[in-house]
Design a protein around this motif. Sequence first.
Motif, PDB file in Angstrom:
ATOM      1  N   VAL A   1      17.712  -3.773  29.175  1.00  0.00           N
ATOM      2  CA  VAL A   1      16.273  -3.597  29.397  1.00  0.00           C
ATOM      3  C   VAL A   1      15.653  -4.214  27.969  1.00  0.00           C
ATOM      4  O   VAL A   1      16.083  -4.004  26.943  1.00  0.00           O
ATOM      5  CB  VAL A   1      15.753  -2.125  29.174  1.00  0.00           C
ATOM      6  N   ASP A   2      14.698  -5.185  28.415  1.00  0.00           N
ATOM      7  CA  ASP A   2      14.011  -5.812  27.270  1.00  0.00           C
ATOM      8  C   ASP A   2      12.643  -4.756  26.959  1.00  0.00           C
ATOM      9  O   ASP A   2      11.877  -4.521  27.841  1.00  0.00           O
ATOM     10  CB  ASP A   2      13.556  -7.122  27.597  1.00  0.00           C
ATOM     11  N   VAL A   3      12.692  -4.131  25.799  1.00  0.00           N
ATOM     12  CA  VAL A   3      11.557  -3.065  25.486  1.00  0.00           C
ATOM     13  C   VAL A   3      10.280  -3.958  24.764  1.00  0.00           C
ATOM     14  O   VAL A   3       9.499  -3.375  24.188  1.00  0.00           O
ATOM     15  CB  VAL A   3      12.122  -1.937  24.700  1.00  0.00           C
ATOM     16  N   PHE A   4      10.626  -5.235  24.472  1.00  0.00           N
ATOM     17  CA  PHE A   4       9.495  -5.922  23.788  1.00  0.00           C
ATOM     18  C   PHE A   4       9.327  -5.459  22.559  1.00  0.00           C
ATOM     19  O   PHE A   4       7.893  -5.678  21.894  1.00  0.00           O
ATOM     20  CB  PHE A   4       8.215  -6.046  24.656  1.00  0.00           C
ATOM     21  N   VAL A   5       9.971  -4.727  21.583  1.00  0.00           N
ATOM     22  CA  VAL A   5       9.774  -4.081  20.377  1.00  0.00           C
ATOM     23  C   VAL A   5      10.197  -5.201  19.195  1.00  0.00           C
ATOM     24  O   VAL A   5      11.442  -5.569  19.154  1.00  0.00           O
ATOM     25  CB  VAL A   5      10.017  -2.835  20.057  1.00  0.00           C
ATOM     26  N   LYS A   6       9.736  -5.588  18.166  1.00  0.00           N
ATOM     27  CA  LYS A   6      10.006  -6.361  17.216  1.00  0.00           C
ATOM     28  C   LYS A   6       9.755  -5.646  15.795  1.00  0.00           C
ATOM     29  O   LYS A   6       8.799  -5.038  15.558  1.00  0.00           O
ATOM     30  CB  LYS A   6       9.088  -7.832  17.110  1.00  0.00           C
ATOM     31  N   PRO A   7      10.635  -5.657  15.021  1.00  0.00           N
ATOM     32  CA  PRO A   7      10.627  -5.045  13.807  1.00  0.00           C
ATOM     33  C   PRO A   7      10.027  -6.036  12.764  1.00  0.00           C
ATOM     34  O   PRO A   7      10.386  -7.456  12.701  1.00  0.00           O
ATOM     35  CB  PRO A   7      12.243  -4.898  13.201  1.00  0.00           C
ATOM     36  N   VAL A   8       8.931  -5.575  12.067  1.00  0.00           N
ATOM     37  CA  VAL A   8       8.591  -6.471  10.864  1.00  0.00           C
ATOM     38  C   VAL A   8       8.224  -5.580   9.633  1.00  0.00           C
ATOM     39  O   VAL A   8       7.762  -4.549   9.713  1.00  0.00           O
ATOM     40  CB  VAL A   8       6.921  -6.787  11.560  1.00  0.00           C
ATOM     41  N   ARG A   9       8.604  -6.005   8.616  1.00  0.00           N
ATOM     42  CA  ARG A   9       8.769  -5.728   7.240  1.00  0.00           C
ATOM     43  C   ARG A   9       7.192  -5.290   6.988  1.00  0.00           C
ATOM     44  O   ARG A   9       6.325  -6.166   6.776  1.00  0.00           O
ATOM     45  CB  ARG A   9       9.403  -6.590   6.140  1.00  0.00           C
ATOM     46  N   ARG A  10       7.093  -4.209   6.358  1.00  0.00           N
ATOM     47  CA  ARG A  10       5.978  -3.684   5.652  1.00  0.00           C
ATOM     48  C   ARG A  10       6.318  -2.957   4.481  1.00  0.00           C
ATOM     49  O   ARG A  10       7.168  -2.267   4.429  1.00  0.00           O
ATOM     50  CB  ARG A  10       4.839  -2.765   6.353  1.00  0.00           C
ATOM     51  N   GLN A  11       5.609  -3.262   3.302  1.00  0.00           N
ATOM     52  CA  GLN A  11       5.908  -2.496   1.968  1.00  0.00           C
ATOM     53  C   GLN A  11       4.783  -2.016   1.258  1.00  0.00           C
ATOM     54  O   GLN A  11       3.579  -2.451   1.453  1.00  0.00           O
ATOM     55  CB  GLN A  11       6.580  -3.675   1.066  1.00  0.00           C
ATOM     56  N   MET A  12       4.854  -0.979   0.290  1.00  0.00           N
ATOM     57  CA  MET A  12       3.963  -0.422  -0.619  1.00  0.00           C
ATOM     58  C   MET A  12       4.335   0.252  -1.866  1.00  0.00           C
ATOM     59  O   MET A  12       5.588  -0.099  -1.974  1.00  0.00           O
ATOM     60  CB  MET A  12       3.338   0.654   0.389  1.00  0.00           C
ATOM     61  N   SER A  13       3.749   0.569  -2.639  1.00  0.00           N
ATOM     62  CA  SER A  13       3.824   0.770  -4.006  1.00  0.00           C
ATOM     63  C   SER A  13       3.259   2.327  -4.386  1.00  0.00           C
ATOM     64  O   SER A  13       1.903   2.316  -3.913  1.00  0.00           O
ATOM     65  CB  SER A  13       3.762  -0.250  -4.985  1.00  0.00           C
ATOM     66  N   VAL A  14       4.017   3.227  -5.327  1.00  0.00           N
ATOM     67  CA  VAL A  14       2.909   4.234  -5.992  1.00  0.00           C
ATOM     68  C   VAL A  14       2.907   4.055  -7.371  1.00  0.00           C
ATOM     69  O   VAL A  14       3.971   3.323  -7.907  1.00  0.00           O
ATOM     70  CB  VAL A  14       3.948   5.434  -5.748  1.00  0.00           C
ATOM     71  N   THR A  15       1.794   4.098  -7.832  1.00  0.00           N
ATOM     72  CA  THR A  15       1.493   3.923  -9.086  1.00  0.00           C
ATOM     73  C   THR A  15       1.825   5.071  -9.990  1.00  0.00           C
ATOM     74  O   THR A  15       1.870   6.236  -9.507  1.00  0.00           O
ATOM     75  CB  THR A  15      -0.012   3.557  -9.640  1.00  0.00           C
ATOM     76  N   THR A  16       1.916   4.905 -11.408  1.00  0.00           N
ATOM     77  CA  THR A  16       1.889   5.974 -12.466  1.00  0.00           C
ATOM     78  C   THR A  16       0.633   6.803 -12.310  1.00  0.00           C
ATOM     79  O   THR A  16      -0.427   6.295 -11.833  1.00  0.00           O
ATOM     80  CB  THR A  16       2.269   5.398 -13.893  1.00  0.00           C
ATOM     81  N   PRO A  17       0.554   7.997 -12.913  1.00  0.00           N
ATOM     82  CA  PRO A  17      -0.500   8.752 -12.873  1.00  0.00           C
ATOM     83  C   PRO A  17      -1.983   8.186 -13.296  1.00  0.00           C
ATOM     84  O   PRO A  17      -2.026   6.969 -14.454  1.00  0.00           O
ATOM     85  CB  PRO A  17      -0.299   9.763 -13.687  1.00  0.00           C
ATOM     86  N   ILE A  18      -2.930   8.407 -12.717  1.00  0.00           N
ATOM     87  CA  ILE A  18      -4.356   7.863 -12.859  1.00  0.00           C
ATOM     88  C   ILE A  18      -5.491   8.880 -12.941  1.00  0.00           C
ATOM     89  O   ILE A  18      -5.799   9.605 -11.960  1.00  0.00           O
ATOM     90  CB  ILE A  18      -4.856   6.882 -11.789  1.00  0.00           C
ATOM     91  N   PRO A  19      -5.472   9.565 -14.151  1.00  0.00           N
ATOM     92  CA  PRO A  19      -6.459  10.813 -14.097  1.00  0.00           C
ATOM     93  C   PRO A  19      -7.865  10.545 -13.421  1.00  0.00           C
ATOM     94  O   PRO A  19      -8.296  11.479 -13.077  1.00  0.00           O
ATOM     95  CB  PRO A  19      -6.282  10.730 -15.623  1.00  0.00           C
ATOM     96  N   GLN A  20      -8.252   9.523 -13.554  1.00  0.00           N
ATOM     97  CA  GLN A  20      -9.510   9.363 -13.073  1.00  0.00           C
ATOM     98  C   GLN A  20      -9.603   9.464 -11.434  1.00  0.00           C
ATOM     99  O   GLN A  20     -10.881   9.538 -11.235  1.00  0.00           O
ATOM    100  CB  GLN A  20     -10.343   7.839 -13.257  1.00  0.00           C
ATOM    101  N   VAL A  21      -8.401   9.406 -10.716  1.00  0.00           N
ATOM    102  CA  VAL A  21      -8.498   9.349  -9.324  1.00  0.00           C
ATOM    103  C   VAL A  21      -8.962  10.908  -8.759  1.00  0.00           C
ATOM    104  O   VAL A  21      -8.006  12.039  -9.358  1.00  0.00           O
ATOM    105  CB  VAL A  21      -7.090   9.096  -8.664  1.00  0.00           C
ATOM    106  N   ARG A  22     -10.053  11.248  -8.097  1.00  0.00           N
ATOM    107  CA  ARG A  22     -10.391  12.390  -7.444  1.00  0.00           C
ATOM    108  C   ARG A  22      -9.408  13.210  -6.643  1.00  0.00           C
ATOM    109  O   ARG A  22      -8.858  12.011  -5.854  1.00  0.00           O
ATOM    110  CB  ARG A  22     -11.687  12.388  -6.963  1.00  0.00           C
ATOM    111  N   ALA A  23      -9.102  14.085  -6.653  1.00  0.00           N
ATOM    112  CA  ALA A  23      -8.218  14.771  -5.818  1.00  0.00           C
ATOM    113  C   ALA A  23      -8.708  14.768  -4.092  1.00  0.00           C
ATOM    114  O   ALA A  23      -8.099  14.968  -3.440  1.00  0.00           O
ATOM    115  CB  ALA A  23      -8.210  16.630  -6.045  1.00  0.00           C
TER     116      ALA A  23
END
Length: 369
Positions: A203-225
């Motif tokens: 069965v051709d399910v028509f799904v392709k894998p595509v890379r996506r990436q992200m990052s987490v930063t060190t603490p930023i005290p000014q960011v509101r909860a």
Amino acid sequence: MGTSTAYHLAKKGCREIVLLEKETFFGEGATGRCAGGFRHQFATEIDIRLSMHSIRMLERFALEMEQEIGFNPCGYLFLLSQEEDVEDFRRNVELQRRLGVETEWVSVEEIAQLVPLVNREGIAAGTFCGQDGLADPSSVVQGYVKGARRLGAMLLAETEVIDIEVRAGRVRGVVTSQGRIQTPIVVNAAGPWAGQVGAMAGVDVFVKPVRRQMSVTTPIPQVRADLPMVIDFAQSLYFHREGPGILTGMSNPDEPPGFDQTVDLDWQIRHFEAATLRMPILAEAGILNSWAGLYEVSPDALPILGRVAEVEGFVCINGFSGHGFMHGPICGLLIAEEIVDGSAHTVDINSLRIERFERRHDLREYVVV
Ligand SMILES: Cc1cc2nc3c(=O)[nH]c(=O)nc-3n(C[C@H](O)[C@H](O)[C@H](O)COP(=O)(O)OP(=O)(O)OC[C@H]3O[C@@H](n4cnc5c(N)ncnc54)[C@H](O)[C@@H]3O)c2cc1C
């Protein structure tokens, strides 16, 4: 998708359910690498309806599944800078409100109050929905794993599906790295690898894998909860609070399909240049961690759900195109209904069946980040 389907099948009284996972732990695929966002803000009625059901299930998750998932309705704020997006999102807000979702149109002044750390340059308007938010994907997977096992399902890790036996147009069995399982029904819940598993059944399910990436930063005290998920839609750039820092991602529109899950450092530089322009405080933080995962992209960015007419017993729960974490709860239930009750009924999935690709159709989800 797999753990939710197994849980909902077991809950409906189905016996002899086996969930097969090739990795050592459940949830190491796309789900374990995702941003954990849930939103009602889509352009298609079907995606909005899936979200309305699924988010209610996430809200009740801790109670029903005895597993905390960090459910946090902090809201999603879309920032719009292109004229055509402003027009399209006006229509989307109308549609969402007609369906009962409380999305609001917000001015640049209101954006300044909601997210003072964001640079408003070039922004024409925005949309905000306080019913959108964040939850922890690994906890959701663990909740379904425990729930499914409690109800008698067998969940096997380190067991790779290597072939699917189809004879006379019907599923007969699954060949795994640990042996053969005889079965009349197979659910393809292989996420970005769905194309490979579909091919095993022809069965051709028509799904392709595509890379996506992200990052987490060190603490930023000014960011509101109470920082909402902020999405600069034209740039496919997003931010949300992650512990004491910020999680940020940006989708590369030129990323070719493939299974590469290493971090592309050139793209990371472009991402952080754009991210720092939009949220200048990021320049004061370091990068704590970066990773890549795979979107499972369908041709119209809508899921592919339900039985496949071509091969009896082969069922799809695929093609979520970058927003499948949030739709996992409802889609697992819909697939359980499809198998046990004959057809999914909590949401009408006829527009999402794989056979739609045999004919021309105009439905497409474009609010993809
Ligand atoms: C960077 C990133 C950010 C994202 N952010 C969000 C977000 O904020 N909100 C949201 O809703 N969605 C988000 N998504 C999308 C979301 O992660 C996916 O849509 C969702 O996790 C898909 O779930 P799945 O169960 O179909 O796939 P997966 O979680 O990948 O599960 C498929 C499983 O099948 C296993 N498998 C594959 N082939 C075989 C085989 N042959 N035999 C045995 N096992 C096999 C894999 O090991 C895997 O564990 C994001 C995705 C990425 C990559």
